[in-house]
Scaffold this motif. Sequence first.
Motif, PDB file in Angstrom:
ATOM      1  N   THR A  79       0.685  -9.271  -5.347  1.00 30.30           N
ATOM      2  CA  THR A  79       1.009  -8.177  -6.108  1.00 30.30           C
ATOM      3  C   THR A  79       0.185  -6.689  -6.104  1.00 30.30           C
ATOM      4  O   THR A  79       0.743  -5.775  -6.520  1.00 30.30           O
ATOM      5  N   ASP A  80      -0.889  -6.952  -5.315  1.00 26.93           N
ATOM      6  CA  ASP A  80      -1.693  -5.596  -5.555  1.00 26.93           C
ATOM      7  C   ASP A  80      -0.964  -4.496  -4.634  1.00 26.93           C
ATOM      8  O   ASP A  80      -0.368  -4.797  -3.496  1.00 26.93           O
ATOM      9  N   THR A  81      -1.077  -3.506  -5.127  1.00 23.39           N
ATOM     10  CA  THR A  81      -0.455  -2.161  -4.306  1.00 23.39           C
ATOM     11  C   THR A  81      -0.546  -2.069  -3.003  1.00 23.39           C
ATOM     12  O   THR A  81       0.103  -1.895  -2.151  1.00 23.39           O
ATOM     13  N   TRP A  82      -2.094  -2.214  -2.715  1.00 22.78           N
ATOM     14  CA  TRP A  82      -2.364  -2.062  -1.242  1.00 22.78           C
ATOM     15  C   TRP A  82      -2.082  -3.286  -0.322  1.00 22.78           C
ATOM     16  O   TRP A  82      -1.395  -2.812   0.969  1.00 22.78           O
ATOM     17  N   LEU A  84       1.253  -5.039  -0.925  1.00 21.77           N
ATOM     18  CA  LEU A  84       2.580  -4.444  -0.747  1.00 21.77           C
ATOM     19  C   LEU A  84       2.678  -3.266   0.399  1.00 21.77           C
ATOM     20  O   LEU A  84       3.728  -3.301   0.890  1.00 21.77           O
ATOM     21  N   VAL A  85       1.908  -2.220   0.104  1.00 19.76           N
ATOM     22  CA  VAL A  85       1.965  -1.217   1.349  1.00 19.76           C
ATOM     23  C   VAL A  85       1.658  -1.678   2.619  1.00 19.76           C
ATOM     24  O   VAL A  85       2.490  -1.447   3.477  1.00 19.76           O
TER      25      VAL A  85
END
Length: 135
Positions: A79-82, A84-85
Motif C-alpha cells: 500500500t506504499d504510495t510509490w 501503487l504508482v
Amino acid sequence: MPDAYTFWKVVHLIAMTAMVGATLINGILHLQAKSSTPQQAETLLRAVLRVNRLIMLPSLLAIPVTGVVLVTTMGYAFTDTWLLVSALLTLALIAAFWIGAVAEKRLHAIAAGSKRAVLNQSYHRVFVWVAPIGM
C-alpha cells in the motif's frame, strides 16, 4: 555467491534494460518501415514482431514478477504510495504493449498484403494512430 535479493535485483535490471532496448530497436525499425516499400516494410515489421515476442514480452512479464519478489524480500507494504504508482505505471505499460502489438500485427498485414510500390493510406493511418504510445 550473491544473495537472493541481489540476484533478483540483477534480473529486474536486465529485464528493464532489455525492454528499453527492444523499444529503441522497434522505434528504429518503424521509422525505417514508414518510408520503405511494402516488401521492405513487411520484412522490417516481421523483425519488430520477433523482437516483441523474444525480448519485449518476456522482459515485460519479468519486470513486475521480479519487482514483487524484491518488494516482498525487502518487506515493503504493497500500500506504499510509490508501489501503487509503480503498479499503475506497469499496468499502463502492459496496456500500451498490447495496443502496440495489435497495431504492429495490423501494419505487418497491410504491408504484406500490399501489391503497390508504396504503402497505402491505411498503413499511415494505423501508424499515426498508435505513434503516441511509442511506435
